[in-house]
Write a protein that holds these residues in place. Structure first.
Motif, PDB file in Angstrom:
ATOM      1  N   ARG A 192      15.792  -1.593  -5.408  1.00 53.96           N
ATOM      2  CA  ARG A 192      15.165  -0.683  -6.342  1.00 53.96           C
ATOM      3  C   ARG A 192      14.074  -1.592  -6.696  1.00 53.96           C
ATOM      4  NH1 ARG A 192      15.307   4.823  -9.553  1.00 53.96           N
ATOM      5  NH2 ARG A 192      12.690   5.131  -9.828  1.00 53.96           N
ATOM      6  N   TYR A 193      14.939  -2.385  -7.509  1.00 56.27           N
ATOM      7  CA  TYR A 193      13.540  -3.516  -8.805  1.00 56.27           C
ATOM      8  C   TYR A 193      13.540  -4.513  -8.599  1.00 56.27           C
ATOM      9  CZ  TYR A 193      15.563   1.016 -11.629  1.00 56.27           C
ATOM     10  OH  TYR A 193      15.363   1.585 -11.928  1.00 56.27           O
ATOM     11  N   VAL A 194      14.020  -4.700  -6.527  1.00 55.63           N
ATOM     12  CA  VAL A 194      13.852  -6.187  -6.513  1.00 55.63           C
ATOM     13  C   VAL A 194      11.775  -7.081  -6.742  1.00 55.63           C
ATOM     14  CG1 VAL A 194      15.135  -6.567  -5.068  1.00 55.63           C
ATOM     15  CG2 VAL A 194      12.901  -5.776  -3.908  1.00 55.63           C
ATOM     16  N   ASN A 195      11.564  -6.042  -7.045  1.00 54.11           N
ATOM     17  CA  ASN A 195       9.949  -6.569  -7.736  1.00 54.11           C
ATOM     18  C   ASN A 195      10.256  -7.428  -9.080  1.00 54.11           C
ATOM     19  OD1 ASN A 195      10.970  -3.518  -8.690  1.00 54.11           O
ATOM     20  ND2 ASN A 195       8.896  -4.621  -9.781  1.00 54.11           N
TER      21      ASN A 195
ATOM     22  N   GLN B 176       9.258 -17.477  -3.975  1.00 59.32           N
ATOM     23  CA  GLN B 176       7.967 -16.723  -3.701  1.00 59.32           C
ATOM     24  C   GLN B 176       8.628 -15.025  -3.724  1.00 59.32           C
ATOM     25  OE1 GLN B 176       5.398 -17.858  -0.817  1.00 59.32           O
ATOM     26  NE2 GLN B 176       6.306 -20.208  -0.619  1.00 59.32           N
ATOM     27  N   VAL B 177       7.440 -14.435  -4.041  1.00 65.41           N
ATOM     28  CA  VAL B 177       7.292 -12.893  -3.935  1.00 65.41           C
ATOM     29  C   VAL B 177       5.838 -12.058  -3.082  1.00 65.41           C
ATOM     30  CG1 VAL B 177       7.378 -10.375  -4.865  1.00 65.41           C
ATOM     31  CG2 VAL B 177       8.380 -12.724  -6.330  1.00 65.41           C
ATOM     32  N   LEU B 178       5.920 -11.741  -1.607  1.00 66.07           N
ATOM     33  CA  LEU B 178       5.404 -11.289  -1.104  1.00 66.07           C
ATOM     34  C   LEU B 178       5.159  -9.807  -1.867  1.00 66.07           C
ATOM     35  CD1 LEU B 178       2.721 -11.320   0.890  1.00 66.07           C
ATOM     36  CD2 LEU B 178       3.895 -11.351   2.648  1.00 66.07           C
ATOM     37  N   GLY B 179       4.242  -8.952  -2.396  1.00 63.11           N
ATOM     38  CA  GLY B 179       4.244  -7.841  -3.275  1.00 63.11           C
ATOM     39  C   GLY B 179       3.588  -6.512  -1.742  1.00 63.11           C
ATOM     40  N   GLU B 180       3.114  -7.224  -1.072  1.00 57.39           N
ATOM     41  CA  GLU B 180       2.653  -6.018   0.246  1.00 57.39           C
ATOM     42  C   GLU B 180       2.281  -6.985   1.034  1.00 57.39           C
ATOM     43  OE1 GLU B 180      -1.069  -3.580   0.572  1.00 57.39           O
ATOM     44  OE2 GLU B 180       0.691  -2.559  -0.796  1.00 57.39           O
TER      45      GLU B 180
ATOM     46  N   CYS C  88      10.875  -1.476   1.502  1.00 54.41           N
ATOM     47  CA  CYS C  88      10.190  -0.401   1.668  1.00 54.41           C
ATOM     48  C   CYS C  88       9.200  -0.575  -0.335  1.00 54.41           C
ATOM     49  CB  CYS C  88      10.089   0.638   1.258  1.00 54.41           C
ATOM     50  SG  CYS C  88      10.843   0.898   3.100  1.00 54.41           S
ATOM     51  N   THR C  89       7.624  -0.415   0.195  1.00 54.13           N
ATOM     52  CA  THR C  89       7.013  -0.037  -1.222  1.00 54.13           C
ATOM     53  C   THR C  89       5.759   0.258  -0.361  1.00 54.13           C
ATOM     54  OG1 THR C  89       5.471  -1.331  -2.853  1.00 54.13           O
ATOM     55  CG2 THR C  89       5.614  -2.313  -0.884  1.00 54.13           C
ATOM     56  N   PRO C  90       4.699   1.173  -1.392  1.00 57.43           N
ATOM     57  CA  PRO C  90       5.525   1.540  -3.012  1.00 57.43           C
ATOM     58  C   PRO C  90       6.515   2.452  -2.919  1.00 57.43           C
ATOM     59  CG  PRO C  90       2.949   1.764  -2.364  1.00 57.43           C
ATOM     60  CD  PRO C  90       3.505   1.527  -1.546  1.00 57.43           C
ATOM     61  N   GLU C  91       7.427   2.417  -4.325  1.00 54.46           N
ATOM     62  CA  GLU C  91       8.472   3.258  -4.159  1.00 54.46           C
ATOM     63  C   GLU C  91       7.842   4.652  -3.832  1.00 54.46           C
ATOM     64  OE1 GLU C  91      11.334   3.050  -7.325  1.00 54.46           O
ATOM     65  OE2 GLU C  91       9.654   1.955  -8.659  1.00 54.46           O
ATOM     66  N   TYR C  92       9.774   5.595  -3.143  1.00 51.88           N
ATOM     67  CA  TYR C  92       9.596   6.474  -2.327  1.00 51.88           C
ATOM     68  C   TYR C  92       7.798   6.718  -1.156  1.00 51.88           C
ATOM     69  CZ  TYR C  92      11.907   7.912  -6.187  1.00 51.88           C
ATOM     70  OH  TYR C  92      12.740   7.513  -7.343  1.00 51.88           O
ATOM     71  N   THR C  93       7.973   5.887  -0.794  1.00 44.76           N
ATOM     72  CA  THR C  93       7.401   5.633   0.733  1.00 44.76           C
ATOM     73  C   THR C  93       7.749   5.095   1.776  1.00 44.76           C
ATOM     74  OG1 THR C  93       5.856   4.083   0.219  1.00 44.76           O
ATOM     75  CG2 THR C  93       4.971   6.391  -0.870  1.00 44.76           C
ATOM     76  N   SER C  94       7.688   4.334   2.361  1.00 46.74           N
ATOM     77  CA  SER C  94       7.753   2.882   3.892  1.00 46.74           C
ATOM     78  C   SER C  94       6.429   2.651   4.090  1.00 46.74           C
ATOM     79  CB  SER C  94       8.836   4.554   4.777  1.00 46.74           C
ATOM     80  OG  SER C  94       8.000   5.237   5.566  1.00 46.74           O
TER      81      SER C  94
ATOM     82  N   TYR D 125       4.528   0.204   3.355  1.00 44.19           N
ATOM     83  CA  TYR D 125       4.534  -1.302   3.189  1.00 44.19           C
ATOM     84  C   TYR D 125       6.234  -1.912   3.160  1.00 44.19           C
ATOM     85  CZ  TYR D 125       0.138  -0.106   2.965  1.00 44.19           C
ATOM     86  OH  TYR D 125      -2.063   0.079   2.782  1.00 44.19           O
ATOM     87  N   ARG D 126       6.065  -3.286   2.692  1.00 45.97           N
ATOM     88  CA  ARG D 126       7.000  -4.079   2.605  1.00 45.97           C
ATOM     89  C   ARG D 126       6.776  -4.943   1.426  1.00 45.97           C
ATOM     90  NH1 ARG D 126       8.171  -0.188   5.214  1.00 45.97           N
ATOM     91  NH2 ARG D 126       9.948  -0.060   7.277  1.00 45.97           N
ATOM     92  N   LEU D 127       7.682  -5.306   0.709  1.00 49.11           N
ATOM     93  CA  LEU D 127       8.151  -6.000  -0.483  1.00 49.11           C
ATOM     94  C   LEU D 127       9.117  -7.107   0.100  1.00 49.11           C
ATOM     95  CD1 LEU D 127       7.840  -6.888  -2.986  1.00 49.11           C
ATOM     96  CD2 LEU D 127       9.749  -5.320  -4.104  1.00 49.11           C
TER      97      LEU D 127
END
Length: 271
Positions: free
Chosen positions: A188-191, A214-218, A253-259, A261-263
């Motif tokens: 949940r909080y890997v962002n 690195q972090v790929l936000g979406e 998954c991202t945004p929260e409570y959706t599937s 995109y991918r984080l």
């Protein structure tokens, strides 16, 4: 008397209108009760999905971590303190249904472990927990199982390893998926992870410490490049790596409570 006109009595049906209003009122009352019942059921379903499944999965995942640690016994690695390299074993190379992770690329298996050490062995049995992922920044300790099947792995609150990707400590990409919301929501909080944070993987006496790079936000759920042996997004090519190495990938998954995109979080093995 001859002039008298016979009158026929007329009966006015006033009750029919009153009965119609009463029937309409009853119908509206029944409809309101049905809507209320459906609303309560939906609310209970949401509570079950968001709260109860989390409690069950978190409890089961914690129990599995304890079971693995008990099974490892004396060979259990000593948890390291962030920034304290001495805590890692000397023979170890010194980074979200509820969701469908991207399909693993063909031929993304292991190879030789970083630093010339031996690979960690054959792939573990499918759907069985065999390792523990620890993320000090998030206070997280979660079992790692082979496979990313929702019912068999992810919905248990586990983190799942993409089939065909490298084993912990091996050269290649050790790629993982986990729920962002519901069913334990380990990712949940890997962002919140940032470059330099540690991702620790314990496997029966061996500890592999990766460092977030690195972090790929979406990105798209079909962006299979993020879990390739040399991970690089095929949707956003500016993100990823160019040279072979020992990598770890976290996807959710991202945004929260959706599937939608991918984080993605990437790290490299600490050497």
């Amino acid at each position: 008397m001859r002039d008298r006109v016979d009158r026929v009595p007329v009966v006015v049906q006033g009750g029919g209108r009153r009965l119609g209003r009463a029937g309409l009122a009853r119908l509206l009352w029944v409809a309101a009760e049905a809507i209320t019942t459906v609303g309560v059921l939906v609310a209970l379903l949401v509570v079950h999905q968001v709260w109860w499944t989390n409690r069950e999965a978190v409890a089961a995942a914690r129990e599995q971590v304890r079971a693995l640690e008990g099974e490892w016994g004396d060979s259990l690695p000593v948890p390291s303190v962030p920034g304290d390299d001495a805590a890692a074993p000397s023979d170890s190379p010194a980074p979200p249904s509820s969701s469908s992770p991207p399909a693993p690329p063909a031929g993304s298996g292991g190879g030789t472990a970083a630093g010339g050490s031996a690979p960690s062995g054959p792939a573990p049995a499918r759907d069985r927990a065999y390792a523990v992922l620890r993320i000090p920044r998030l206070g997280l300790s979660v079992p790692v199982a082979q496979g990313v099947d929702k019912r068999a792995v992810l919905d248990k609150g586990y983190v799942g390893q993409y089939p065909g990707t490298a084993q912990p400590g091996e050269r290649g990409n050790f790629a993982l998926a986990g729920h962002r919301n519901t069913h334990g929501e380990p990712f949940r909080y890997v962002n919140r992870l940032r470059a330099g944070d540690e991702l620790i993987v314990d496997v029966r006496g061996r500890r592999y410490t990766y460092v977030v790079g690195q972090v790929l936000g979406e990105t798209s759920e079909r962006d299979t490049g993020v879990i390739a042996p040399v991970p690089r997004s095929i949707v956003k090519p500016g993100y990823g790596y160019d040279e072979p190495g020992a990598y770890i990938t976290l996807t959710t998954c991202t945004p929260e409570y959706t599937s939608k995109y991918r984080l993605v979080v990437w790290g490299t093995l600490k050497g």
